[in-house]
Design an enzyme around this catalytic site. Structure first.
Site, mmCIF file in Angstrom:
data_model
loop_
_atom_site.group_PDB
_atom_site.id
_atom_site.type_symbol
_atom_site.label_atom_id
_atom_site.label_comp_id
_atom_site.label_asym_id
_atom_site.label_seq_id
_atom_site.Cartn_x
_atom_site.Cartn_y
_atom_site.Cartn_z
ATOM 1 N N GLY A 12 0.859 -1.190 0.000
ATOM 2 C CA GLY A 12 0.000 0.000 0.000
ATOM 3 C C GLY A 12 0.884 1.223 0.000
ATOM 4 C CG LEU A 13 3.862 1.335 -2.199
ATOM 5 C CD1 LEU A 13 4.812 1.101 -3.377
ATOM 6 C CD2 LEU A 13 4.659 1.383 -0.895
ATOM 7 C CG MET A 16 -1.690 7.491 5.499
ATOM 8 S SD MET A 16 -1.157 8.371 6.981
ATOM 9 C CE MET A 16 -1.278 7.098 8.223
ATOM 10 C CB SER A 130 -3.147 7.808 15.694
ATOM 11 O OG SER A 130 -3.689 9.110 15.635
ATOM 12 C CE LYS A 184 -5.813 5.541 14.697
ATOM 13 N NZ LYS A 184 -6.733 5.780 13.690
ATOM 14 C CG HIS A 187 -6.798 7.663 18.725
ATOM 15 N ND1 HIS A 187 -7.170 8.141 17.482
ATOM 16 C CD2 HIS A 187 -5.782 8.455 19.131
ATOM 17 C CE1 HIS A 187 -6.412 9.178 17.156
ATOM 18 N NE2 HIS A 187 -5.563 9.390 18.150
ATOM 19 C CG ASN A 188 -9.901 6.856 14.851
ATOM 20 O OD1 ASN A 188 -8.799 6.982 15.363
ATOM 21 N ND2 ASN A 188 -10.058 6.700 13.556
ATOM 22 C CD GLU A 191 -9.475 11.404 14.730
ATOM 23 O OE1 GLU A 191 -8.427 10.779 15.011
ATOM 24 O OE2 GLU A 191 -10.019 11.307 13.618
HETATM 25 C C1 6PG Z 1 -5.565 9.147 12.957
HETATM 26 C C2 6PG Z 1 -6.877 9.418 12.309
HETATM 27 C C3 6PG Z 1 -6.965 8.659 11.033
HETATM 28 C C4 6PG Z 1 -8.024 9.171 10.092
HETATM 29 C C5 6PG Z 1 -9.407 8.820 10.508
HETATM 30 C C6 6PG Z 1 -10.440 9.758 9.972
HETATM 31 O O1 6PG Z 1 -5.596 8.717 14.086
HETATM 32 O O2 6PG Z 1 -4.530 9.393 12.322
HETATM 33 O O3 6PG Z 1 -7.918 9.020 13.150
HETATM 34 O O4 6PG Z 1 -7.080 7.307 11.341
HETATM 35 O O5 6PG Z 1 -7.887 10.532 9.888
HETATM 36 O O6 6PG Z 1 -9.660 7.555 9.989
HETATM 37 O O7 6PG Z 1 -11.634 9.219 10.328
HETATM 38 P P1 6PG Z 1 -12.994 9.654 9.720
HETATM 39 O O8 6PG Z 1 -12.879 9.569 8.222
HETATM 40 O O9 6PG Z 1 -13.943 8.658 10.246
HETATM 41 O O10 6PG Z 1 -13.226 11.040 10.186
#
Ligand code: 6PG
Length: 472
Positions: A12-13, A16, A130, A184, A187-188, A191
């Site tokens: 996966g290039l 990221m 992340s 993770k 975490h999101n 977020e």
């Molecule tokens: C991170 C972000 C990353 C991404 C999210 C966006 O930790 O680097 O969370 O994983 O930006 O997947 O999520 P949404 O598209 O659901 O907002």
């Protein structure tokens, strides 16, 4: 064909993947990359220059280019593509090869993949990463789950490429199975909550305070120097300063007010519902992203954009109470996420150390914030804390900032400005601080219409009553 053998493989290039390749390579490891899309392969080759980096769109050649036992990182979109890649890879791999899924996979998919691969001689780990594109390039927060002995094989590399706080790497083994992807996901969820709260503060500052983008920029900049110091507050300050390339306006004013999502915040809500752990700020943030997408209906129903009540609040006072409100609700959001981790750890036998999670979230990730130092300290002192509200320092922080959020919510209500996440944060706090809640009535109603029984305050056991049905 590659002439030398490479230390690590990357599948996966996209941006990221390429950034992670360069990050790994910066730390002295050679990396081979694979992507089906030849244009991504060419981009990596071009950007790599004379680095020890190899790229190909031939999977067989990629696998053969790696030192054995192989370590291959997958950075492909979550979902069935991960399974397709694993299935294509499997016949080409050999004993003790290790696959690290570093995408945002759902933890239940990671469980299934673990189960399937456990029957083979190939190892598998689900690893949350992340930090977005720049994190991948210069130091993400890394959340690995899977067999501990397998983690040891990659620990030096992951420690080298991760963000550092006080010289300590923002990575550590979190637990078995899908622990990494679960962490993770939470975490999101956090977020999502924080982004919604910041947006609500912006709404009040813009509409009630009448602040322009320069003022917003300087307020967020100032907040970032205080107790709200965090990555999300910092980027918010930057956003208000960004000029639009197509018009003379600020870019923020040209962006449609309808948010997208890949869904990881919603996954956290779904699992919290399943485990019966309340995380209402996160749930609300998910709902508000959904609601924002109903632009057509919102326009039809819109009152004008002026506040309903004529609020004459001093700008400085508004900024001051909003700082308190954001601090209060930010704490509440982390509290809910950490509490979900506490209970999920018991349910899924992850044996998570919440102290370690707070520690590796202090740098590199999207929710990094100086508040995480305090959360880290709280869990270091009380590792089994089921809820941060029960920690004395946090209880004090909330007592000190609650007046701010109460005033902010009043303002929002009077002016018909929606502050659902802030309201939800305050209601969560007030509910947890209520020794008595009206849930006795809910028990009575359940027993009335469904004979579901209830418990009593004065006796052990369950009871049922033949209720006097007089109100028909
Ligand atoms: C991170 C972000 C990353 C991404 C999210 C966006 O930790 O680097 O969370 O994983 O930006 O997947 O999520 P949404 O598209 O659901 O907002």
């Amino acid at each position: 064909m590659a002439e030398q053998k490479y230390d690590y493989g990357m599948i996966g290039l996209g941006t990221m993947g390429r950034n992670l390749v360069f990050n790994i390579n910066d730390h002295g490891y050679s990396v081979a990359g694979f992507d089906k899309d030849n244009s991504q392969v060419e981009t990596l080759k071009k950007e790599a220059g004379d680095r020890k980096v190899f790229a190909t769109s031939n999977l067989d050649e990629f696998v053969k280019s790696l030192k054995t036992p192989r370590v291959i990182i997958l950075l492909v979109p979550a979902g069935k593509i991960v399974d397709e890649v694993i299935n294509e890879l499997k016949p080409l791999l050999s004993e003790n090869d290790l696959l690290l899924d570093c995408g945002n996979s759902h933890f239940s998919d990671t469980d299934k993949r673990n189960e399937q691969l456990a029957k083979s001689t190939i190892h598998f780990m689900g690893v949350g990463v992340s930090g977005g594109e720049s994190g991948a390039r210069y130091g993400p927060s890394i959340m690995p789950g899977g067999p501990k002995n397998v983690y040891e094989r990659v620990a030096p590399m992951l420690e080298a490429i991760s963000a550092k706080v006080n010289g300590e790497p923002c990575v550590t083994w979190l637990g078995p199975g899908s622990a990494g992807h679960y962490v993770k996901m939470v975490h999101n969820g956090i977020e999502y909550g924080l982004m919604q709260l910041i947006s609500e503060a912006y709404h009040l500052l813009k509409v009630i305070g009448g602040l322009n983008n320069d003022e917003l920029n300087s307020i967020f900049f100032k907040w970032n120097e205080g107790k709200l110091h965090s990555y999300l507050i910092q980027i918010t300050a930057d956003i208000f300063a960004q000029k639009d390339e197509l018009t003379n306006n600020r870019l923020i004013d040209m962006i449609l007010d309808s948010a997208h999502q890949k869904g990881t915040g919603g996954w956290a809500s779904e699992d919290a519902m399943k485990l019966q752990v309340p995380i209402p700020v996160i749930d609300t943030a998910v709902s508000m992203r959904d609601l924002s997408a109903y632009k057509k209906e919102r326009k039809l129903l819109a009152i004008n954009n002026k506040p309903l009540a004529n609020n004459h609040i001093d700008k400085n006072e508004l900024v001051n109470i909003l700082e308190q409100a954001l601090y209060f609700s930010t704490i509440t959001t982390y509290t809910q996420g950490m509490s979900l981790l506490h209970f999920a750890s018991i349910e899924y036998k992850y044996d998570l150390k919440l102290e370690n999670i707070a520690k590796i979230w202090r740098g590199g990730c999207i929710i990094r914030a100086s508040l995480l130092e305090d959360i880290y300290a709280a869990y270091s002192k009380q590792p089994d804390l089921s809820n941060l509200l029960l920690s004395e320092p946090f209880s004090q922080k909330l007592i000190q900032s609650q007046n701010g959020i109460r005033k902010v919510i009043q303002l929002g209500v009077e002016a018909a400005i929606p502050l659902p996440a802030m309201m939800s944060a305050l209601a969560y706090y007030d509910s947890f601080r209520s020794g008595w809640l009206p849930a006795n009535l809910i028990q009575a109603q359940r027993d009335y219409f469904g004979a579901h029984t209830y418990e009593r305050t004065d006796k052990e056991g369950v009871f049922h009553t033949h209720w006097n049905q007089k109100t028909e």
